[in-house]
Write a protein that holds these residues in place. Structure first.
Motif, PDB file in Angstrom:
ATOM      1  N   ARG A 178      -6.723  -1.316  -0.411  1.00 37.17           N
ATOM      2  CA  ARG A 178      -7.439  -1.296   0.873  1.00 37.17           C
ATOM      3  C   ARG A 178      -6.484  -1.579   2.028  1.00 37.17           C
ATOM      4  NH1 ARG A 178     -13.204  -4.254  -0.412  1.00 37.17           N
ATOM      5  NH2 ARG A 178     -13.660  -3.678   1.750  1.00 37.17           N
ATOM      6  N   MET A 179      -5.489  -2.416   1.789  1.00 38.80           N
ATOM      7  CA  MET A 179      -4.479  -2.647   2.828  1.00 38.80           C
ATOM      8  C   MET A 179      -3.632  -1.410   3.052  1.00 38.80           C
ATOM      9  SD  MET A 179      -3.282  -6.559   1.903  1.00 38.80           S
ATOM     10  CE  MET A 179      -2.087  -6.615   3.243  1.00 38.80           C
ATOM     11  N   ILE A 180      -3.282  -0.718   1.967  1.00 34.81           N
ATOM     12  CA  ILE A 180      -2.532   0.540   2.104  1.00 34.81           C
ATOM     13  C   ILE A 180      -3.351   1.556   2.864  1.00 34.81           C
ATOM     14  CG2 ILE A 180      -1.555   2.490   0.823  1.00 34.81           C
ATOM     15  CD1 ILE A 180      -0.840   0.533  -1.403  1.00 34.81           C
ATOM     16  N   ARG A 181      -4.616   1.640   2.553  1.00 35.03           N
ATOM     17  CA  ARG A 181      -5.509   2.588   3.220  1.00 35.03           C
ATOM     18  C   ARG A 181      -5.617   2.305   4.719  1.00 35.03           C
ATOM     19  NH1 ARG A 181     -12.031   2.829   2.219  1.00 35.03           N
ATOM     20  NH2 ARG A 181     -12.392   5.010   2.791  1.00 35.03           N
ATOM     21  N   GLY A 212     -14.550  -1.016  -1.420  1.00 43.61           N
ATOM     22  CA  GLY A 212     -14.284  -0.307  -0.172  1.00 43.61           C
ATOM     23  C   GLY A 212     -15.262   0.836   0.030  1.00 43.61           C
ATOM     24  N   THR A 213     -15.498   1.161   1.289  1.00 43.94           N
ATOM     25  CA  THR A 213     -16.435   2.228   1.630  1.00 43.94           C
ATOM     26  C   THR A 213     -15.782   3.589   1.419  1.00 43.94           C
ATOM     27  OG1 THR A 213     -17.359   0.776   3.323  1.00 43.94           O
ATOM     28  CG2 THR A 213     -17.955   3.106   3.438  1.00 43.94           C
ATOM     29  N   GLY A 243      -3.302   0.790   6.442  1.00 41.77           N
ATOM     30  CA  GLY A 243      -1.977   0.778   7.053  1.00 41.77           C
ATOM     31  C   GLY A 243      -1.505  -0.607   7.426  1.00 41.77           C
ATOM     32  N   LYS A 244      -1.946  -1.617   6.691  1.00 37.69           N
ATOM     33  CA  LYS A 244      -1.580  -3.001   6.984  1.00 37.69           C
ATOM     34  C   LYS A 244      -0.732  -3.564   5.845  1.00 37.69           C
ATOM     35  CE  LYS A 244      -5.907  -3.852   9.503  1.00 37.69           C
ATOM     36  NZ  LYS A 244      -7.139  -4.689   9.543  1.00 37.69           N
ATOM     37  N   GLY A 245       0.127  -4.529   6.210  1.00 32.99           N
ATOM     38  CA  GLY A 245       0.917  -5.213   5.200  1.00 32.99           C
ATOM     39  C   GLY A 245       2.125  -4.417   4.735  1.00 32.99           C
ATOM     40  N   PRO A 246       2.881  -4.992   3.805  1.00 34.73           N
ATOM     41  CA  PRO A 246       4.126  -4.375   3.336  1.00 34.73           C
ATOM     42  C   PRO A 246       3.925  -3.369   2.205  1.00 34.73           C
ATOM     43  CG  PRO A 246       3.877  -6.516   2.302  1.00 34.73           C
ATOM     44  CD  PRO A 246       2.670  -6.331   3.200  1.00 34.73           C
ATOM     45  N   PHE A 247       2.694  -3.159   1.767  1.00 35.30           N
ATOM     46  CA  PHE A 247       2.454  -2.322   0.597  1.00 35.30           C
ATOM     47  C   PHE A 247       2.416  -0.842   0.966  1.00 35.30           C
ATOM     48  CE2 PHE A 247       0.171  -6.374   0.040  1.00 35.30           C
ATOM     49  CZ  PHE A 247       0.884  -6.890  -1.032  1.00 35.30           C
ATOM     50  N   HIS A 248       2.759  -0.018  -0.009  1.00 31.68           N
ATOM     51  CA  HIS A 248       2.723   1.432   0.193  1.00 31.68           C
ATOM     52  C   HIS A 248       2.568   2.111  -1.157  1.00 31.68           C
ATOM     53  CE1 HIS A 248       6.867   1.700  -1.333  1.00 31.68           C
ATOM     54  NE2 HIS A 248       7.116   0.630  -0.592  1.00 31.68           N
ATOM     55  N   ASP A 249       2.171   3.379  -1.135  1.00 35.98           N
ATOM     56  CA  ASP A 249       2.020   4.133  -2.374  1.00 35.98           C
ATOM     57  C   ASP A 249       3.374   4.302  -3.065  1.00 35.98           C
ATOM     58  OD1 ASP A 249      -0.715   4.474  -2.081  1.00 35.98           O
ATOM     59  OD2 ASP A 249      -0.493   6.307  -0.904  1.00 35.98           O
ATOM     60  N   VAL A 250       3.326   4.348  -4.392  1.00 36.69           N
ATOM     61  CA  VAL A 250       4.539   4.532  -5.189  1.00 36.69           C
ATOM     62  C   VAL A 250       4.667   6.006  -5.550  1.00 36.69           C
ATOM     63  CG1 VAL A 250       5.718   3.923  -7.333  1.00 36.69           C
ATOM     64  CG2 VAL A 250       4.354   2.202  -6.125  1.00 36.69           C
ATOM     65  N   SER A 251       5.840   6.550  -5.303  1.00 39.33           N
ATOM     66  CA  SER A 251       6.089   7.962  -5.604  1.00 39.33           C
ATOM     67  C   SER A 251       7.344   8.090  -6.451  1.00 39.33           C
ATOM     68  CB  SER A 251       6.248   8.782  -4.324  1.00 39.33           C
ATOM     69  OG  SER A 251       5.068   8.722  -3.538  1.00 39.33           O
ATOM     70  N   ALA A 252       7.362   9.122  -7.283  1.00 38.91           N
ATOM     71  CA  ALA A 252       8.539   9.416  -8.099  1.00 38.91           C
ATOM     72  C   ALA A 252       8.693  10.924  -8.176  1.00 38.91           C
ATOM     73  CB  ALA A 252       8.387   8.825  -9.502  1.00 38.91           C
ATOM     74  N   GLY A 253       9.844  11.417  -7.719  1.00 41.63           N
ATOM     75  CA  GLY A 253      10.087  12.857  -7.725  1.00 41.63           C
ATOM     76  C   GLY A 253       9.118  13.619  -6.840  1.00 41.63           C
ATOM     77  N   GLY A 254       8.650  12.979  -5.781  1.00 41.47           N
ATOM     78  CA  GLY A 254       7.722  13.642  -4.860  1.00 41.47           C
ATOM     79  C   GLY A 254       6.270  13.591  -5.307  1.00 41.47           C
ATOM     80  N   HIS A 255       5.987  12.927  -6.406  1.00 35.08           N
ATOM     81  CA  HIS A 255       4.622  12.836  -6.918  1.00 35.08           C
ATOM     82  C   HIS A 255       4.124  11.395  -6.809  1.00 35.08           C
ATOM     83  CE1 HIS A 255       4.678  16.910  -8.541  1.00 35.08           C
ATOM     84  NE2 HIS A 255       5.886  16.646  -9.033  1.00 35.08           N
TER      85      HIS A 255
END
Length: 250
Positions: free
Chosen positions: A36-39, A241-242, A41-53
């Motif tokens: 929910r924080m990633i959604r 989350g909604t 845009g808050k905090g230090p968290f972000h989606d994890v990607s590998a090879g563009g996926h």
């Protein structure tokens, strides 16, 4: 307190189950907070990607479940290692079931309406884990007297009755009652005797010959949905989350 802990948790061998359940619930709660924080845009968290996926957290969850599950079987559920492996399994299960809808639909529906099913399955799993921790056994075996257990015919008959009632609940479109009825037979019997959901296989095959019964089932389902749909949605929104469409007002 120590005496209660030993008598009810340690002696029956439920300590790994308790650790797994706590790890499962905490992992789900923490994961939902992070996503929910990633959604937002808050905090230090972000989606994890590998090879563009994008790497969904169901992937490490599956690995952890395998490690905890196979490791737990190998240890036989004894010793400190069993507790550690139970925690690993619980963490993995929390990550996997948090994306249950992704597995079910083979699509990234995490923030969609269909993604609510992940929250629902987590709630059901938590409740079942708690019931097992409290001593409920499948098909009501815990409710049988020693004489009933010694009577093989009576035992088989009781188990078959409970199983059939749970199966009827499922066919009547009541999967929750079927699941909980496996541990508490009275729930399965109650669900089996009640009217089926109008969109269930039972209603389509049986009620088509009885229009009045079909009408009663439809009225009861509508009344039930009006009463419980809004509280259920509020609980799921609070936990998971909604959904995107509702949040954006689309």
């Amino acid at each position: 307190m120590e005496d209660w802990w030993y008598r009810n948790i340690v002696e029956p061998g439920k300590q790994p189950l308790l650790f797994a359940l706590l790890a499962f619930v905490l992992t789900f709660a923490i994961t939902r907070c992070v996503t929910r924080m990633i959604r937002a845009g808050k905090g230090p968290f972000h989606d994890v990607s590998a090879g563009g996926h994008h790497v969904h957290h169901v992937v490490p969850g599956v690995v952890l479940m395998l490690v905890g599950g196979f490791g737990g079987v190998a240890t036989g559920g004894h010793g400190w290692a069993a507790g550690v492996l139970a925690v690993i399994f619980g963490i993995g299960a929390g990550l996997v079931l948090d994306e249950f809808a992704l597995i079910l639909y083979m699509q990234d529906v995490y923030w969609s309406e269909r993604g609510r099913q992940s929250v629902e399955i987590v709630l059901i799993t938590s409740a079942l884990g708690g019931m097992l921790l409290l001593g409920f056994l499948p098909l009501g075996v815990d409710g049988l007297s020693p004489d009933d257990r010694d009577n093989r015919g009576g035992l088989i008959g009781t188990l078959l009755l409970h199983f059939v009632c749970a199966l009827i609940c499922l066919v009547k479109g009541k999967p929750k009652l079927a699941v909980f009825g496996v541990l508490i037979p009275l729930i399965a019997i109650f669900g089996a005797l009640r009217l089926a959901r109008p969109d269930s296989p039972w209603a389509r095959r049986v009620y088509r010959r009885f229009p009045r019964l079909a009408a009663r089932a439809d009225r009861r389902a509508r009344r039930h949905d009006r009463r419980w749909a809004k509280p259920n949605r509020k609980l799921q929104d609070w936990l998971g989350g909604t959904p995107t469409g509702e949040r954006e007002g689309t």
